[in-house]
Design an enzyme around this catalytic site. Structure first.
Site, PDB file in Angstrom:
ATOM      1  N   HIS A  66     -64.770  88.030 -80.621  1.00  0.00           N
ATOM      2  CA  HIS A  66     -65.655  89.042 -80.014  1.00  0.00           C
ATOM      3  C   HIS A  66     -65.477  90.398 -80.684  1.00  0.00           C
ATOM      4  CE1 HIS A  66     -66.311  86.101 -76.896  1.00  0.00           C
ATOM      5  NE2 HIS A  66     -65.029  86.074 -76.617  1.00  0.00           N
ATOM      6  N   HIS A  91     -59.538  97.701 -79.923  1.00  0.00           N
ATOM      7  CA  HIS A  91     -60.575  96.890 -80.557  1.00  0.00           C
ATOM      8  C   HIS A  91     -61.802  97.772 -80.774  1.00  0.00           C
ATOM      9  CE1 HIS A  91     -61.480  96.753 -76.251  1.00  0.00           C
ATOM     10  NE2 HIS A  91     -62.720  96.832 -76.692  1.00  0.00           N
ATOM     11  N   HIS A  93     -66.359  98.026 -81.326  1.00  0.00           N
ATOM     12  CA  HIS A  93     -67.718  97.503 -81.151  1.00  0.00           C
ATOM     13  C   HIS A  93     -68.565  98.153 -82.238  1.00  0.00           C
ATOM     14  CE1 HIS A  93     -66.646  96.053 -77.074  1.00  0.00           C
ATOM     15  NE2 HIS A  93     -65.858  97.121 -77.083  1.00  0.00           N
ATOM     16  N   GLU A 104     -70.999 101.386 -77.721  1.00  0.00           N
ATOM     17  CA  GLU A 104     -71.372 100.897 -76.380  1.00  0.00           C
ATOM     18  C   GLU A 104     -71.853 102.065 -75.528  1.00  0.00           C
ATOM     19  OE1 GLU A 104     -68.085  98.186 -75.000  1.00  0.00           O
ATOM     20  OE2 GLU A 104     -69.677  96.783 -75.528  1.00  0.00           O
ATOM     21  N   HIS A 117     -61.992 101.238 -78.602  1.00  0.00           N
ATOM     22  CA  HIS A 117     -61.412 101.243 -77.253  1.00  0.00           C
ATOM     23  C   HIS A 117     -59.926 100.951 -77.334  1.00  0.00           C
ATOM     24  CE1 HIS A 117     -65.644 100.167 -75.633  1.00  0.00           C
ATOM     25  NE2 HIS A 117     -65.467 101.484 -75.723  1.00  0.00           N
ATOM     26  N   THR A 198     -66.416  95.886 -70.533  1.00  0.00           N
ATOM     27  CA  THR A 198     -67.776  95.739 -71.062  1.00  0.00           C
ATOM     28  C   THR A 198     -68.010  94.315 -71.589  1.00  0.00           C
ATOM     29  OG1 THR A 198     -67.253  96.358 -73.345  1.00  0.00           O
ATOM     30  CG2 THR A 198     -67.767  98.156 -71.799  1.00  0.00           C
TER      31      THR A 198
HETATM   32  N1  LIG Z   1     -64.682  96.957 -73.981  1.00  0.00           N
HETATM   33  S1  LIG Z   1     -63.429  96.544 -73.108  1.00  0.00           S
HETATM   34  O1  LIG Z   1     -63.848  96.359 -71.736  1.00  0.00           O
HETATM   35  O2  LIG Z   1     -62.373  97.531 -73.289  1.00  0.00           O
HETATM   36  C1  LIG Z   1     -62.812  95.026 -73.721  1.00  0.00           C
HETATM   37  C2  LIG Z   1     -63.489  94.292 -74.682  1.00  0.00           C
HETATM   38  F1  LIG Z   1     -64.680  94.673 -75.146  1.00  0.00           F
HETATM   39  C3  LIG Z   1     -62.938  93.138 -75.214  1.00  0.00           C
HETATM   40  F2  LIG Z   1     -63.625  92.441 -76.149  1.00  0.00           F
HETATM   41  C4  LIG Z   1     -61.716  92.684 -74.787  1.00  0.00           C
HETATM   42  S2  LIG Z   1     -61.043  91.272 -75.543  1.00  0.00           S
HETATM   43  O3  LIG Z   1     -60.928  91.609 -76.954  1.00  0.00           O
HETATM   44  O4  LIG Z   1     -59.814  90.911 -74.919  1.00  0.00           O
HETATM   45  C5  LIG Z   1     -62.174  89.922 -75.449  1.00  0.00           C
HETATM   46  C6  LIG Z   1     -62.552  89.556 -74.082  1.00  0.00           C
HETATM   47  O5  LIG Z   1     -61.899  90.143 -73.060  1.00  0.00           O
HETATM   48  C7  LIG Z   1     -61.037  93.374 -73.777  1.00  0.00           C
HETATM   49  N2  LIG Z   1     -59.842  92.832 -73.368  1.00  0.00           N
HETATM   50  C8  LIG Z   1     -59.008  93.331 -72.310  1.00  0.00           C
HETATM   51  C9  LIG Z   1     -59.563  93.024 -70.932  1.00  0.00           C
HETATM   52  C10 LIG Z   1     -59.501  91.558 -70.668  1.00  0.00           C
HETATM   53  C11 LIG Z   1     -58.059  91.098 -70.629  1.00  0.00           C
HETATM   54  C12 LIG Z   1     -57.201  91.683 -71.692  1.00  0.00           C
HETATM   55  C13 LIG Z   1     -55.941  91.166 -71.964  1.00  0.00           C
HETATM   56  C14 LIG Z   1     -55.140  91.708 -72.968  1.00  0.00           C
HETATM   57  C15 LIG Z   1     -55.611  92.767 -73.733  1.00  0.00           C
HETATM   58  C16 LIG Z   1     -56.868  93.275 -73.494  1.00  0.00           C
HETATM   59  C17 LIG Z   1     -57.625  92.773 -72.461  1.00  0.00           C
HETATM   60  C18 LIG Z   1     -61.589  94.558 -73.262  1.00  0.00           C
HETATM   61  F3  LIG Z   1     -60.941  95.279 -72.336  1.00  0.00           F
HETATM   62 ZN   LIG Z   2     -64.369  97.562 -75.831  1.00  0.00          ZN
END
Ligand SMILES: NS(=O)(=O)c1c(F)c(F)c(S(=O)(=O)CCO)c(N[C@H]2CCCc3ccccc32)c1F
Ligand SMILES: [Zn+2]
Length: 263
Positions: A66, A91, A93, A104, A117, A198
């Site tokens: 992703h 990470h 976007h 975003e 983010h 998101t």
């Molecule tokens: N935009 S966003 O809301 O910040 C956002 C993302 F867009 C995003 F793709 C991720 S992901 O890469 O983990 C892929 C799918 O969850 C996260 N992960 C977070 C929340 C989910 C659980 C978790 C566990 C360990 C580390 C990070 C995270 C995410 F928070």
């Molecule tokens: Zn994000």
């Protein structure tokens, strides 16, 4: 959980089928528009600790299908919020080479090239991010808007390895670097609102801080991020480029956006 994508049959308009919160209230991202803003003089500059990492420590750089993500050591944290929020990962976007706009959050409808983010969890109250991710005070994400311009040496510290994680679930160790240098120079001007993840499961558990000042990366650096990665596994016969990995702005739902700055 069920697979989800940013376009097509499992795209964002279908997420709520398997992830009900995605169809709920207080979703992110949003369009940060002037009529939603309210200056809040109690919003102090963001203070981060241990963001400057030595090259001797290793970080995991990965393609999770992703996004490109970097796992972060738990000594990194935000110290200026009511609870300690400990870093978990960062990470991005982004758009695509043909449509470079892929942030975003948007500001009065302006979409930036990419958005970073830095995800943190409330380590005063929860032992790890998995326990925090669905709690209303569980997460704090720092958002940085990124536009194409001057070359940014801080981004090169991980972009130079990106060819090693072209395919989903590929990861490698990279030397630690100055993560603070990925943020804007000044952390005193930002937007603040309550929102959600998101991506599925879209839990409304995120205290969002979006810095007012964007940072820049060069077009070459942007293209490295936007054209190198695939959301498919290396052995998949049909490679799927990983781009356009941004959710569209959601309804504000009576929310206001606080600002740490005036006008
Ligand atoms: N935009 S966003 O809301 O910040 C956002 C993302 F867009 C995003 F793709 C991720 S992901 O890469 O983990 C892929 C799918 O969850 C996260 N992960 C977070 C929340 C989910 C659980 C978790 C566990 C360990 C580390 C990070 C995270 C995410 F928070
Ligand atoms: Zn994000």
């Amino acid at each position: 959980g069920a697979k989800w994508t940013y376009n097509g049959l499992n795209g964002e308009h279908h997420w709520s089928r398997n992830y009900p919160y995605c169809g709920g209230a207080f979703q992110s991202p949003i369009d940060i528009k002037s009529e939603l803003l309210m200056f809040d003089p109690t919003l102090r500059p963001i203070e981060v600790q241990n963001y400057i990492l030595s090259h001797s420590e290793l970080l995991t750089l990965g393609n999770n299908g992703h996004s490109v993500q970097i796992s972060l050591p738990s000594k990194m944290h935000i110290s200026s919020l009511p609870h300690r929020y400990t870093a978990a990962q960062l990470h991005f976007h982004w758009g695509s080479s043909s449509r470079p706009a892929g942030s975003e959050h948007t500001v009065n409808g302006k979409q930036y090239a990419t958005e970073m983010h830095v995800v943190h969890f409330n380590s005063d109250k929860y032992p790890n991010i998995s326990m925090a991710v669905d709690k209303s005070d569980g997460l704090a994400v720092l958002g940085v808007l990124i536009e194409i311009g001057e070359f940014n040496p801080a981004f090169e510290e991980f972009l130079r390895f990106i060819n090693g994680i072209k395919y989903r679930d590929q990861k490698l160790q990279v030397p630690g670097f100055n993560v603070r240098a990925l943020l804007p120079a000044h952390l005193d001007e930002y937007y603040r609102y309550d929102g959600s993840l998101t991506t599925p499961p879209c839990y409304p558990s995120v205290l969002w801080t979006i810095f007012r000042n964007p940072v820049t990366i060069s077009r070459k650096q942007f293209l490295a991020m936007a054209t190198t990665l695939y959301s498919s596994h290396a052995q998949d016969s049909a490679p799927e480029p990983l781009n356009g990995n941004y959710r569209k702005p959601q309804l504000p739902d009576s929310r206001i956006v606080l600002t740490s700055f005036k006008g």
